[in-house]
Write a protein that holds these residues in place. Structure first.
Motif, mmCIF file in Angstrom:
data_model
loop_
_atom_site.group_PDB
_atom_site.id
_atom_site.type_symbol
_atom_site.label_atom_id
_atom_site.label_comp_id
_atom_site.label_asym_id
_atom_site.label_seq_id
_atom_site.Cartn_x
_atom_site.Cartn_y
_atom_site.Cartn_z
ATOM 1 N N HIS A 225 13.594 6.699 6.521
ATOM 2 C CA HIS A 225 13.469 7.944 5.279
ATOM 3 C C HIS A 225 12.692 7.647 4.397
ATOM 4 O O HIS A 225 12.889 8.173 3.332
ATOM 5 N N THR A 227 9.429 7.908 2.041
ATOM 6 C CA THR A 227 8.728 9.105 1.807
ATOM 7 C C THR A 227 7.237 9.082 2.583
ATOM 8 O O THR A 227 6.985 8.237 2.597
ATOM 9 N N ARG A 230 3.601 9.385 -0.667
ATOM 10 C CA ARG A 230 3.970 9.200 -2.173
ATOM 11 C C ARG A 230 2.658 9.042 -3.052
ATOM 12 O O ARG A 230 1.400 9.282 -2.479
ATOM 13 N N ASN A 251 6.868 10.184 -7.178
ATOM 14 C CA ASN A 251 8.071 10.896 -6.332
ATOM 15 C C ASN A 251 9.042 9.879 -5.870
ATOM 16 O O ASN A 251 8.793 8.705 -5.810
ATOM 17 N N GLU A 255 13.148 10.298 1.341
ATOM 18 C CA GLU A 255 13.364 11.619 1.377
ATOM 19 C C GLU A 255 14.266 12.122 2.407
ATOM 20 O O GLU A 255 14.839 11.448 3.332
#
Length: 274
Positions: A225, A227, A230, A251, A255
């Motif tokens: 998971h 991201t 980025r 960010n 995610e």
């Protein structure tokens, strides 16, 4: 990873030795001159010697501005080695839902370097370039847990094993856009550098690496998971061959895992090879 770091360290050491040798050669040459210091000359060279009041050629003191132009090629530069820090919704203290990610601060690291570069030089002092390389973040977990592969959200199991190493890592292809200001060379041939710009990273893989007496060494790859893309900003400041860097990503680190919303990555440390 160890082989990669050893190779990178050898390259850095070789580049440093070359730079030191170049400085030594320049210093030896300078000792033959009666006048020390350095001057700046703008424009194109007329290829004629510059003589001082005593008739001594001081041409080597002049630095001519470079013509604007594009550049493209392979490189090994901007080798970053530093510490990684997790920021949980603006706090350096992890929230209860993220407490399983408690980490050993001095063993949680960020490593990266660039291998490809395309840029445009406006003049001797300023250039802009986009580069490509790799970036690793290694989180050394304190808890005896195993982050689960192919889970619907970021999750873990509590283990009855005392891990001597429990590392949770991500690998990104990094694509920074750099705005590079460089001062003129001083008498030692060194420059002051100030570089900053946006940074985009594309996830290559995540990894859990564990070492224990019961199971030996284990490595499991998954995206975990992290991201997929980025984005953030970076800055580098230094003198000569080395300096300091800092990176912050806007960010979230993870995610499709709501409990980790607001968990971000900040790294800082030393950088070598401007």
């Amino acid at each position: 990873m160890k082989r990669l770091l050893i190779t990178a360290a050898v390259c850095v050491a070789t580049m440093a030795a070359f730079a030191q040798n170049a400085d030594s050669t320049k210093t030896a040459s300078d000792t033959t001159k009666a006048k020390k210091g350095f001057h700046i000359s703008f424009g194109h060279s007329d290829n004629k010697p510059h003589l001082d009041a005593n008739g001594i050629d001081t041409t080597h003191y002049y630095e001519h501005s470079k013509a604007p132009g594009f550049s493209f090629g392979l490189t090994f530069s901007r080798f970053d080695l530093g510490l990684a820090t997790l920021i949980d919704n603006g706090s350096f203290t992890l929230s209860p839902q993220n407490n399983f990610l408690r980490y050993r601060s001095w063993k949680t690291s960020n490593v990266g370097f660039d291998l490809l570069q395309f840029g445009y030089r406006f003049n001797s002092a300023f250039k802009i370039y986009v580069s490509g390389g790799f970036d690793w973040t290694h989180i050394r977990l304190r808890e005896n847990i195993t982050i689960q592969k192919n889970a619907p959200v970021l999750t873990y199991t509590q283990d009855d094993i005392d891990y001597s190493k429990n590392r949770f890592s991500s690998t990104y292809l990094r694509i920074p856009l750099s705005f590079d200001y460089r001062s003129h060379e001083d008498a030692n041939g060194r420059r002051f550098h100030l570089v900053a710009g946006p940074d985009v990273g594309l996830l290559l893989n995540g990894r859990v690496k564990q070492i224990s007496e019961e199971n030996g060494k284990q490595k499991v790859d998954d995206d975990y998971h992290y991201t997929k893309m980025r984005y953030g900003v970076f800055t580098r400041i230094g003198y000569g061959f080395a300096g300091l860097f800092a990176k912050y990503y806007f960010n979230d680190m993870f995610e499709n895992s709501p409990a980790q919303d607001g968990l971000k990555n900040f790294s800082f440390g030393i950088t070598v090879g401007f």
